[in-house]
Write a protein that holds these residues in place. Structure first.
Motif, PDB file in Angstrom:
ATOM      1  N   LEU A 223      44.938  31.761  45.465  1.00 14.24           N
ATOM      2  CA  LEU A 223      44.492  33.066  45.947  1.00 14.24           C
ATOM      3  C   LEU A 223      43.550  33.721  44.950  1.00 14.24           C
ATOM      4  N   LEU A 224      43.503  33.151  43.736  1.00 11.88           N
ATOM      5  CA  LEU A 224      42.587  33.593  42.689  1.00 11.88           C
ATOM      6  C   LEU A 224      41.826  32.371  42.182  1.00 11.88           C
ATOM      7  N   ASN A 225      40.535  32.527  41.890  1.00 13.10           N
ATOM      8  CA  ASN A 225      39.809  31.400  41.316  1.00 13.10           C
ATOM      9  C   ASN A 225      40.031  31.370  39.806  1.00 13.10           C
ATOM     10  N   ASP A 226      39.325  30.494  39.118  1.00 12.74           N
ATOM     11  CA  ASP A 226      39.543  30.330  37.676  1.00 12.74           C
ATOM     12  C   ASP A 226      39.154  31.571  36.873  1.00 12.74           C
ATOM     13  N   ASP A 227      38.347  32.446  37.487  1.00 10.95           N
ATOM     14  CA  ASP A 227      37.950  33.694  36.827  1.00 10.95           C
ATOM     15  C   ASP A 227      38.777  34.884  37.311  1.00 10.95           C
ATOM     16  N   ASN A 228      39.883  34.572  38.005  1.00  3.49           N
ATOM     17  CA  ASN A 228      40.784  35.605  38.533  1.00  3.49           C
ATOM     18  C   ASN A 228      40.136  36.481  39.589  1.00  3.49           C
ATOM     19  N   ILE A 229      39.155  35.932  40.305  1.00  3.28           N
ATOM     20  CA  ILE A 229      38.540  36.632  41.430  1.00  3.28           C
ATOM     21  C   ILE A 229      39.376  36.336  42.668  1.00  3.28           C
ATOM     22  N   PRO A 230      39.857  37.357  43.385  1.00  4.45           N
ATOM     23  CA  PRO A 230      40.686  37.102  44.567  1.00  4.45           C
ATOM     24  C   PRO A 230      39.887  36.478  45.701  1.00  4.45           C
ATOM     25  N   MET A 231      40.541  35.712  46.516  1.00  5.29           N
ATOM     26  CA  MET A 231      39.891  35.058  47.658  1.00  5.29           C
ATOM     27  C   MET A 231      39.264  36.084  48.589  1.00  5.29           C
ATOM     28  N   PHE A 232      40.000  37.135  48.913  1.00  2.00           N
ATOM     29  CA  PHE A 232      39.513  38.195  49.793  1.00  2.00           C
ATOM     30  C   PHE A 232      39.403  39.509  49.030  1.00  2.00           C
ATOM     31  N   PHE A 233      38.474  40.393  49.471  1.00  5.26           N
ATOM     32  CA  PHE A 233      38.419  41.731  48.898  1.00  5.26           C
ATOM     33  C   PHE A 233      39.220  42.724  49.735  1.00  5.26           C
ATOM     34  N   ASP A 234      39.598  42.287  50.949  1.00  2.91           N
ATOM     35  CA  ASP A 234      40.496  43.080  51.792  1.00  2.91           C
ATOM     36  C   ASP A 234      41.555  42.131  52.340  1.00  2.91           C
ATOM     37  N   ASN A 235      41.866  42.206  53.618  1.00  2.00           N
ATOM     38  CA  ASN A 235      42.906  41.306  54.128  1.00  2.00           C
ATOM     39  C   ASN A 235      42.359  40.073  54.841  1.00  2.00           C
ATOM     40  N   ASN A 236      41.026  39.967  55.012  1.00  4.48           N
ATOM     41  CA  ASN A 236      40.502  38.795  55.724  1.00  4.48           C
ATOM     42  C   ASN A 236      39.056  38.442  55.425  1.00  4.48           C
ATOM     43  N   HIS A 237      38.399  39.134  54.494  1.00  2.00           N
ATOM     44  CA  HIS A 237      37.001  38.829  54.168  1.00  2.00           C
ATOM     45  C   HIS A 237      36.883  38.278  52.747  1.00  2.00           C
ATOM     46  N   TYR A 238      36.177  37.157  52.620  1.00  2.00           N
ATOM     47  CA  TYR A 238      36.007  36.503  51.327  1.00  2.00           C
ATOM     48  C   TYR A 238      35.147  37.327  50.369  1.00  2.00           C
ATOM     49  N   THR A 239      35.489  37.256  49.101  1.00  2.71           N
ATOM     50  CA  THR A 239      34.615  37.793  48.065  1.00  2.71           C
ATOM     51  C   THR A 239      33.411  36.870  47.913  1.00  2.71           C
ATOM     52  N   TYR A 240      32.337  37.401  47.349  1.00  4.07           N
ATOM     53  CA  TYR A 240      31.105  36.622  47.204  1.00  4.07           C
ATOM     54  C   TYR A 240      31.345  35.319  46.435  1.00  4.07           C
ATOM     55  N   GLU A 241      32.101  35.397  45.337  1.00  2.54           N
ATOM     56  CA  GLU A 241      32.317  34.197  44.505  1.00  2.54           C
ATOM     57  C   GLU A 241      32.962  33.082  45.306  1.00  2.54           C
ATOM     58  N   TRP A 242      33.885  33.444  46.189  1.00  2.46           N
ATOM     59  CA  TRP A 242      34.523  32.430  47.031  1.00  2.46           C
ATOM     60  C   TRP A 242      33.555  31.914  48.095  1.00  2.46           C
ATOM     61  N   THR A 243      32.746  32.773  48.672  1.00  2.00           N
ATOM     62  CA  THR A 243      31.786  32.295  49.685  1.00  2.00           C
ATOM     63  C   THR A 243      30.794  31.318  49.055  1.00  2.00           C
ATOM     64  N   LYS A 244      30.421  31.575  47.822  1.00  2.00           N
ATOM     65  CA  LYS A 244      29.464  30.683  47.156  1.00  2.00           C
ATOM     66  C   LYS A 244      30.052  29.280  47.003  1.00  2.00           C
ATOM     67  N   ASN A 245      31.311  29.204  46.604  1.00  4.42           N
ATOM     68  CA  ASN A 245      31.961  27.899  46.455  1.00  4.42           C
ATOM     69  C   ASN A 245      32.169  27.223  47.811  1.00  4.42           C
ATOM     70  N   ILE A 246      32.571  28.005  48.814  1.00  6.65           N
ATOM     71  CA  ILE A 246      32.778  27.443  50.147  1.00  6.65           C
ATOM     72  C   ILE A 246      31.474  26.879  50.706  1.00  6.65           C
ATOM     73  N   VAL A 247      30.396  27.630  50.567  1.00  7.38           N
ATOM     74  CA  VAL A 247      29.105  27.168  51.074  1.00  7.38           C
ATOM     75  C   VAL A 247      28.672  25.900  50.350  1.00  7.38           C
ATOM     76  N   ASN A 248      28.819  25.878  49.040  1.00 11.76           N
ATOM     77  CA  ASN A 248      28.429  24.687  48.276  1.00 11.76           C
ATOM     78  C   ASN A 248      29.261  23.469  48.650  1.00 11.76           C
TER      79      ASN A 248
END
Length: 251
Positions: A223-248
């Motif tokens: 639920l947190l990446n290696d930089d402690n960024i949460p997967m979502f910023f609310d209850n269902n939308h990805y944070t930018y850092e997670w979208t970048k990894n998902i897209v890649n």
């Protein structure tokens, strides 16, 4: 919350209550009065900057981003990865991106514009379509709608991909993480999981970008990446850092 009460990681998590979606959802749109993503903050179809959002250059291939906020959230990351492509973005909250859609008026207008004008006027190579599908399941026949929409889009677009159902949590994920003694006990809402399985079962021929279990391995989900960024910023939308990894990794 008062910052004196919080440690460094909790301060980071608490900051997501004021998350600014504009850079991520609009992909770098410079004019704050216009947008490629319509929501309650800019609910008029006149807020959609058609010339910018559908601008294409003939020598480039073109990607269409079509859907609600669950497509718009990938805008910045997709534009960064596919920097040498034209990106047409038609996104709005309020309804799913399917033909014969039922939902808010502005959303219906924009999505019908995609079907009746954009895909006819533009040479599009790839369509990426998505929504928080389960949120519209009581007002629309999502399964039939996706099937029919896929068929319609494929008449004009060589590659059509649908983003799968996303996890939904009972409340803000950053707050759930802050208030949890054991992150592994945080689980998504059951309705999103049920609808994800329903889509996979009843739409076997659809080309899905399956993001539901992204970050999961051997039954354990980050639920947190290696930089402690949460997967979502609310209850269902990805944070930018997670979208970048998902897209890649998946797009």
């Amino acid at each position: 919350m008062h910052e004196k009460w919080l440690n460094k990681n909790d301060l980071l998590l608490d900051s997501y209550s004021k998350y600014d979606i504009k850079p991520q959802f609009n992909g770098g749109l410079k004019d704050p009065t216009k947008s490629c993503f319509l929501s309650s903050k800019n609910p008029s179809i006149n807020d959609y900057d058609y010339s910018y959002c559908t601008n294409t250059e003939k020598h480039k291939k073109t990607i269409l981003l079509f859907g609600d906020s669950h497509v718009a959230e990938f805008s910045k990351a997709i534009r960064e990865k596919y920097w040498n492509y034209n990106i047409i973005q038609a996104t709005s909250s309020g309804c799913p991106p399917i033909i014969n859609v039922k939902g808010e008026g502005t959303c219906q207008t924009l999505f019908n514009m995609v079907f009746n004008k954009i895909i006819k006027d533009k040479q599009i190579d790839i369509a990426i379509v998505g929504a928080n599908w389960s949120a519209f399941a009581t007002t629309n026949d999502i399964i039939t709608g996706i099937s029919q929409t896929n068929q319609l889009l494929k008449e004009r677009i060589a590659t059509v991909k649908f983003i799968s159902q996303t996890k939904n949590y009972p409340s803000s994920l950053p707050m759930l993480i802050m208030n949890s003694k054991n992150i592994s006990e945080i689980v998504p809402a059951e309705d999103s999981h049920i609808f994800y399985n329903k889509m996979k079962k009843e739409l076997p021929t659809i080309n899905f970008i399956d993001i539901y279990n992204y970050g999961c391995k051997n039954g354990k989900c980050k639920l947190l990446n290696d930089d402690n960024i949460p997967m979502f910023f609310d209850n269902n939308h990805y944070t930018y850092e997670w979208t970048k990894n998902i897209v890649n990794d998946l797009f």
